[in-house]
Design a protein around this motif. Structure first.
Motif, PDB file in Angstrom:
ATOM      1  N   THR A 258      53.565 -85.003  63.049  1.00  0.00           N
ATOM      2  CA  THR A 258      51.780 -85.220  63.194  1.00  0.00           C
ATOM      3  C   THR A 258      51.598 -84.431  62.179  1.00  0.00           C
ATOM      4  O   THR A 258      50.181 -84.716  61.432  1.00  0.00           O
TER       5      THR A 258
ATOM      6  N   ASP B 123      49.041 -91.876  66.685  1.00  0.00           N
ATOM      7  CA  ASP B 123      49.761 -90.756  66.439  1.00  0.00           C
ATOM      8  C   ASP B 123      50.499 -91.054  68.048  1.00  0.00           C
ATOM      9  O   ASP B 123      49.521 -90.621  68.704  1.00  0.00           O
ATOM     10  N   GLU B 124      51.817 -91.050  68.141  1.00  0.00           N
ATOM     11  CA  GLU B 124      51.747 -91.806  69.673  1.00  0.00           C
ATOM     12  C   GLU B 124      51.557 -92.228  70.497  1.00  0.00           C
ATOM     13  O   GLU B 124      50.193 -91.935  71.942  1.00  0.00           O
TER      14      GLU B 124
END
Ligand SMILES: Nc1ncnc2c1ncn2[C@@H]1O[C@H](COP(=O)(O)OP(=O)(O)O)[C@@H](O)[C@H]1O
Ligand SMILES: [Mg+2]
Lengths: 228, 407
Positions: free
Chosen positions: A48, A169-170
């Protein structure tokens, strides 16, 4: 192929003294136009953090970042916001959308900020919503859509204004297998058809399996860079 | 784009309907109450000035300078020496009324008591003092009448009725003895204080009684609009330069009355202030909740490229629209009631009436429609909303996308 993301010897340290965390340690990467890349690593490995840096959301302690041929260190806060709007598409883990706007309105938001005409917006958004299987859901509010559908709207929003690359992000963290597969199919298809550059941070094996390049991070360091 | 931002703001307002309605209602209720209170206060002042001041002391009063300190007949003025014609022609002046205000010992032979004696011009003063409504027995005075009017209270005291005689004894102009026997022509009911111990005579008869022909103690000057008081005062003063006469406003003649109004007005201001603080806290609470609930969303918007100033435009629009709706409805709802009570003031009875009478007010309840009262209070609410939105401004100006998105 043009390089859209380039970092050189990045260091990012959170906190001070005893409590300092070296979240990124000497990270240099180059990502070229049209790549479909996964940043992989265990929780806390710095995925991240790296994504935030190449998203222009945070600043490194050391090292340089060149995004779409622009040295972002020179940009002021306002200019950075404008740079993100024009060059980067974002898909976050969840709650990407504005609850009071419909799927269509959410999708067109960045195009609106860019002052793109209604005619062009309409054409592009309808085409993309159709491509992601959300035809007929244009007027639904996010609350009336499933998690997978919401993520697809977020992808459409990120993609609509034709950024230089999309950071996610994810993006599949809150999705079931079917939705995950659908979203991956979609992003892969957009990568092929629109030649859109994607970078994911993930530890989801299903995503890793589909990536064409996998960069492994551990304790803030790149330990492996695999092109398939 | 601004249009889209406003659409977004409008929808955001109704995201939490309950909170929006609560915020709006708090503004509506407070504004309604404050407007009612303030319009009632200012109406009462205006009403009392019109009804009491205009008849008893006038908006303005011309006397001899010496009369200011010593209100005796020796300090009276000769009517012909005052430029009445010029003063009457000043714009906004509605009437100039000569009066003799003095006193005498009034007795029946058995009972005696000091009373105020008022020489009036029946032609204009019957109307000015609203005497027609006050007659309980007998009739009113005619021009140059030789009878007198007394209050109901005095009639009870002397146990006299219409047609009975009263003996008047007093001091006339420059040491002359004032004496006479007058028959009661009418008995009047006065609600408010001072007049209940007064005897009314025609001006001519008063001049005869006090041995002061062509003399009066003061001229009452009435005006159309109380806003013009100071301007007219200045103009009259100009006319009186070089004479021994002086013109004073009702505020100078009766400073106590003005103070009474001011004390009342200040207490109203204090109550308004407290209510506005409550409104302020309400709006502040809304702002704090609103910011914290939507912090993540603000972060996302900033990340995808919405400038902080645009975000500020959206959120401030939400707050402005919310406040304006409240202010608008508050004014709208209060207007019919204020209008009704303006047209139909209610005559009070019981304790409330007595309390007002004691303060020298007429016991009526009504409300004004003063534009400045509407405007000032609406502006106050907007100002409070503007001040409390400072929290939002500071938070959003310094918004950082990543920090805002931290869970
Ligand atoms: N804002 C922050 N303050 C302090 N430490 C942080 C902050 N953000 C991340 N970290 C730390 O930096 C390291 C890398 O975190 P992160 O990049 O979020 O990892 P990942 O996304 O791979 O799980 C972790 O040890 C994390 O605790
Ligand atoms: Mg992470």
């Amino acid at each position: 192929m043009k390089t859209v993301i380039e970092t050189n010897k990045l260091h990012k340290i959170f906190g001070k003294g005893e409590l300092a965390v070296h979240a990124l340690n000497d990270v240099s990467i180059q990502i070229k136009e049209g790549e479909f890349t996964a940043l992989v690593g265990p929780s806390g490995s710095g995925k991240t953090t790296l994504l935030n840096l190449i998203g222009g959301l945070d600043q490194a302690n050391e090292g340089t970042i060149t995004l779409n041929s622009c040295d972002i260190n020179t940009l002021k806060k306002k200019e950075m916001t404008e740079f993100r709007q024009k060059n980067i598409g974002f898909v976050f883990q969840a709650y990407n959308l504005i609850p009071v706007l419909s799927a269509y309105e959410n999708a067109e938001f960045i195009m609106l900020l860019q002052g793109i005409s209604e005619k062009i917006r309409k054409k592009r958004i309808y085409k993309l919503l159709k491509a992601v299987g959300l035809e007929g859901k244009e007027n639904n509010k996010p609350g009336e859509l499933s998690g997978g559908q919401q993520q697809r709207v977020a992808v459409v929003r990120a993609l609509a204004a034709k950024p230089a690359y999309i950071l996610a992000d994810e993006p599949t963290a809150n999705l079931d297998s079917k939705s995950t597969n659908d979203l991956l199919d979609l992003m892969y298809q957009l990568n092929q058809e629109e030649h859109m550059t994607f970078v994911f941070a993930t530890h989801d094996q299903r995503v890793i399996d589909r990536a064409k390049r996998v960069i492994y991070l551990e304790d803030g360091k790149i330990i492996k860079d695999e092109i398939r | 784009m601004k249009k889209q931002f406003l659409i977004l703001a409008w929808r955001n307002i109704w995201r939490n309907k309950r909170r929006a309605l609560l915020t709006i209602s708090s503004i509506v209720v407070s504004l309604f109450f404050v407007l009612f209170m303030r319009q009632m206060q200012y109406w009462t002042y205006d009403f009392n000035i019109k009804n009491t001041v205009s008849g008893s002391i006038g908006y303005l009063q011309i006397t001899d300078t010496s009369y200011v300190d010593e209100k005796i007949l020796d300090n009276s003025i000769v009517t012909a020496e005052v430029p009445v014609g010029t003063i009457e022609s000043i714009k906004g002046v509605t009437g100039v009324h000569p009066r003799i205000q003095s006193g005498a010992l009034v007795s029946t032979g058995v009972k005696s008591k000091f009373a105020a004696v008022l020489g009036i011009q029946p032609s204009s003063d019957i109307e000015l003092l609203k005497l027609s409504h006050k007659v309980r027995k007998g009739t009113l005075l005619e021009e140059n009448d030789t009878g007198v009017l007394i209050s109901e209270k005095m009639a009870d005291y002397y146990k006299v009725s219409v047609g009975d005689s009263l003996i008047f004894m007093g001091q006339g102009y420059q040491g002359y003895t004032a004496a006479g026997i007058y028959s009661v022509k009418g008995i009047l009911y006065f609600p408010a204080g001072d007049m209940s111990n007064s005897v009314l005579m025609s001006l001519r008869e008063a001049q005869r009684f006090f041995v002061a022909p062509e003399r009066i103690t003061n001229y009452l000057i009435n005006i159309k609009n109380s806003k013009d008081l100071n301007a007219i005062h200045t103009q009259i003063e100009e006319q009186l330069t070089g004479t021994s006469f002086i013109a004073r406003t009702w505020e100078e003649v009766l400073p106590g009355l003005k103070q009474g109004f001011e004390i009342d007005a200040n207490s109203g201001l204090l109550i308004s202030g407290i209510l506005y603080m409550i409104v302020g806290f309400g709006i502040f609470g809304t702002i704090v909740m609103l910011y914290n609930e939507r912090r993540f969303e603000f972060g996302v918007l900033s990340a995808i490229g919405l400038q902080n100033k645009d975000l500020l435009f959206i959120t401030l629009s939400e707050l402005s629209i919310l406040t304006l709706i409240g202010v608008f409805i508050g004014n709208l709802l209060s207007f019919p009631l204020l209008y009704y009570l303006n047209r139909n003031p209610i005559k009070l009875g019981g304790e409330a009436a007595n309390a007002m009478l004691e303060q020298g007010f007429e016991p009526y309840m009504g409300t004004g429609l003063f534009v400045d009262v509407f405007a000032m209070n609406s502006l106050s609410v907007l100002l409070i909303a503007a001040l409390t939105s400072g929290y939002m401004i500071v938070k959003i100006v310094h918004l950082n996308a990543l920090e805002a998105m931290k869970q």
